[in-house]
Design a protein around this motif. Structure first.
Motif, mmCIF file in Angstrom:
data_model
loop_
_atom_site.group_PDB
_atom_site.id
_atom_site.type_symbol
_atom_site.label_atom_id
_atom_site.label_comp_id
_atom_site.label_asym_id
_atom_site.label_seq_id
_atom_site.Cartn_x
_atom_site.Cartn_y
_atom_site.Cartn_z
ATOM 1 N N LEU A 225 0.843 -1.182 0.000
ATOM 2 C CA LEU A 225 0.000 0.000 0.000
ATOM 3 C C LEU A 225 0.885 1.241 0.000
ATOM 4 O O LEU A 225 1.591 1.503 0.964
ATOM 5 C CB LEU A 225 -0.912 -0.008 1.226
ATOM 6 C CG LEU A 225 -1.917 1.133 1.348
ATOM 7 C CD1 LEU A 225 -2.814 1.212 0.116
ATOM 8 C CD2 LEU A 225 -2.767 0.939 2.590
ATOM 9 N N LEU B 87 -4.607 5.868 6.739
ATOM 10 C CA LEU B 87 -4.870 4.439 6.812
ATOM 11 C C LEU B 87 -5.264 4.094 8.246
ATOM 12 O O LEU B 87 -4.525 4.399 9.188
ATOM 13 C CB LEU B 87 -3.610 3.648 6.417
ATOM 14 C CG LEU B 87 -3.716 2.125 6.550
ATOM 15 C CD1 LEU B 87 -4.779 1.563 5.607
ATOM 16 C CD2 LEU B 87 -2.369 1.477 6.292
ATOM 17 N N ASP B 88 -6.449 3.489 8.400
ATOM 18 C CA ASP B 88 -6.907 3.028 9.714
ATOM 19 C C ASP B 88 -6.202 1.705 10.002
ATOM 20 O O ASP B 88 -6.594 0.652 9.490
ATOM 21 C CB ASP B 88 -8.430 2.854 9.716
ATOM 22 C CG ASP B 88 -8.983 2.510 11.089
ATOM 23 O OD1 ASP B 88 -8.251 1.899 11.900
ATOM 24 O OD2 ASP B 88 -10.156 2.819 11.350
ATOM 25 N N LEU B 89 -5.134 1.773 10.787
ATOM 26 C CA LEU B 89 -4.328 0.585 11.072
ATOM 27 C C LEU B 89 -5.107 -0.459 11.858
ATOM 28 O O LEU B 89 -4.970 -1.654 11.618
ATOM 29 C CB LEU B 89 -3.068 0.985 11.855
ATOM 30 C CG LEU B 89 -2.072 1.880 11.114
ATOM 31 C CD1 LEU B 89 -0.983 2.358 12.066
ATOM 32 C CD2 LEU B 89 -1.461 1.153 9.930
ATOM 33 N N LYS C 51 -8.383 -0.962 11.919
ATOM 34 C CA LYS C 51 -9.399 -1.612 11.082
ATOM 35 C C LYS C 51 -8.731 -2.630 10.154
ATOM 36 O O LYS C 51 -9.255 -3.714 9.935
ATOM 37 C CB LYS C 51 -10.151 -0.567 10.259
ATOM 38 C CG LYS C 51 -11.296 -1.155 9.443
ATOM 39 C CD LYS C 51 -11.954 -0.103 8.596
ATOM 40 C CE LYS C 51 -13.168 0.453 9.285
ATOM 41 N NZ LYS C 51 -13.917 1.405 8.459
ATOM 42 N N LYS C 52 -7.557 -2.274 9.638
ATOM 43 C CA LYS C 52 -6.824 -3.174 8.741
ATOM 44 C C LYS C 52 -6.396 -4.446 9.469
ATOM 45 O O LYS C 52 -6.440 -5.534 8.920
ATOM 46 C CB LYS C 52 -5.610 -2.447 8.156
ATOM 47 C CG LYS C 52 -4.873 -3.222 7.096
ATOM 48 C CD LYS C 52 -3.890 -2.326 6.371
ATOM 49 C CE LYS C 52 -3.067 -3.059 5.345
ATOM 50 N NZ LYS C 52 -3.817 -3.681 4.294
ATOM 51 N N ASP C 53 -5.988 -4.304 10.747
ATOM 52 C CA ASP C 53 -5.568 -5.461 11.551
ATOM 53 C C ASP C 53 -5.856 -5.167 13.020
ATOM 54 O O ASP C 53 -5.057 -4.520 13.695
ATOM 55 C CB ASP C 53 -4.079 -5.732 11.338
ATOM 56 C CG ASP C 53 -3.592 -6.951 12.115
ATOM 57 O OD1 ASP C 53 -4.366 -7.509 12.937
ATOM 58 O OD2 ASP C 53 -2.431 -7.344 11.918
ATOM 59 N N ILE D 276 3.250 -2.749 6.094
ATOM 60 C CA ILE D 276 1.819 -2.430 6.029
ATOM 61 C C ILE D 276 1.576 -1.360 4.977
ATOM 62 O O ILE D 276 0.666 -1.455 4.155
ATOM 63 C CB ILE D 276 1.307 -1.940 7.400
ATOM 64 C CG1 ILE D 276 1.506 -3.031 8.456
ATOM 65 C CG2 ILE D 276 -0.152 -1.513 7.309
ATOM 66 C CD1 ILE D 276 1.272 -2.536 9.880
ATOM 67 N N CYS D 277 2.390 -0.307 5.023
ATOM 68 C CA CYS D 277 2.239 0.788 4.069
ATOM 69 C C CYS D 277 3.534 1.552 3.963
ATOM 70 O O CYS D 277 4.430 1.429 4.799
ATOM 71 C CB CYS D 277 1.087 1.709 4.465
ATOM 72 S SG CYS D 277 1.348 2.584 6.028
ATOM 73 N N ASP E 134 -9.013 3.262 17.979
ATOM 74 C CA ASP E 134 -8.371 2.965 16.690
ATOM 75 C C ASP E 134 -7.159 3.855 16.443
ATOM 76 O O ASP E 134 -7.228 5.079 16.633
ATOM 77 C CB ASP E 134 -9.355 3.179 15.528
ATOM 78 C CG ASP E 134 -10.365 2.051 15.410
ATOM 79 O OD1 ASP E 134 -10.440 1.220 16.337
ATOM 80 O OD2 ASP E 134 -11.081 2.024 14.394
ATOM 81 N N ASN F 58 -4.602 5.359 13.630
ATOM 82 C CA ASN F 58 -4.554 5.696 12.209
ATOM 83 C C ASN F 58 -3.164 6.208 11.872
ATOM 84 O O ASN F 58 -2.478 6.795 12.717
ATOM 85 C CB ASN F 58 -5.574 6.789 11.880
ATOM 86 C CG ASN F 58 -6.985 6.339 12.141
ATOM 87 O OD1 ASN F 58 -7.628 5.778 11.274
ATOM 88 N ND2 ASN F 58 -7.480 6.567 13.356
#
Length: 193
Positions: A4, A12-14, A16-18, A145-146, A171, A173
């Motif tokens: 990414l 990026l919502d980290l 939510k991604k994991d 991750i990104c 969360d 981000n």
């Protein structure tokens, strides 16, 4: 896993991604343009990665919230050494973060790269190319991750707010910032006191 690549101001919502994400590494790298015959600032360029831990109001949580080469460890955060030349391929400096162990009043971690003694050495980001930051999941073997590649020309800037981690509710981000500035780490500290 697809890589990414973020653009400036992408978020990026980290969590939510994991949702299990806890231990991460922010790694930064850059190349210094080789000196030409008439170049100024002949000394090697020493770029320093640092982190400022900010509270809900966007202010430093205190002296313990300044992570840099002279204060490499804080609660939940650790700077791995100080690369003084940027020589070699790959990441030049890294900061490890355990999200669940950061101080409770820390709602944002701002990452900057500053040129050490830029004014005295007559150096700026116009001589820095291929600068990037990337987030790695260290719980899963440092999987990337990104990544955010700085595309702008640094011109006469001496400091760069590269990226930030910030918390909304529970969360975490990540936001690619890429803000070039005049100044140094002290300038940034004073801005967020």
């Amino acid at each position: 896993m697809s890589l990414l690549n973020l653009q400036k101001n992408d978020i990026l919502d980290l969590t939510k991604k994991d949702p299990s994400l806890d231990n991460i590494v922010l790694a930064a790298g850059w190349d210094v343009v080789k000196k030409g015959f008439f170049s100024f600032g002949s000394a090697d360029m020493d770029l320093d990665l640092s982190a400022l831990l900010l509270n809900e109001d966007g202010r430093l949580i205190g002296e313990e919230g300044i992570i840099y080469f002279n204060n490499q460890r804080g609660r939940g955060i650790f700077l791995h050494g100080d690369n003084r030349t940027g020589e070699g391929d790959g990441d030049d400096e890294k900061i490890s973060i355990t999200l669940s162990n950061l101080p409770e009043n820390c709602k944002k971690v701002m990452f900057s790269v500053n040129i050490y003694q830029a004014k005295e050495r007559r150096q700026d980001f116009s001589k820095v190319k291929n600068a990037y930051v990337r987030i790695l999941n260290s719980d899963k073997g440092n999987i990337e991750i990104c990544r955010y590649n700085l595309s702008e020309d640094g011109q006469n800037a001496t400091s760069l707010i590269f990226a930030e981690l910030y918390k909304i509710g529970s969360d975490w981000n990540f936001r690619a910032v890429g803000e070039l500035l005049q100044g140094n780490l002290t300038t940034l500290i004073n801005k967020y006191k």
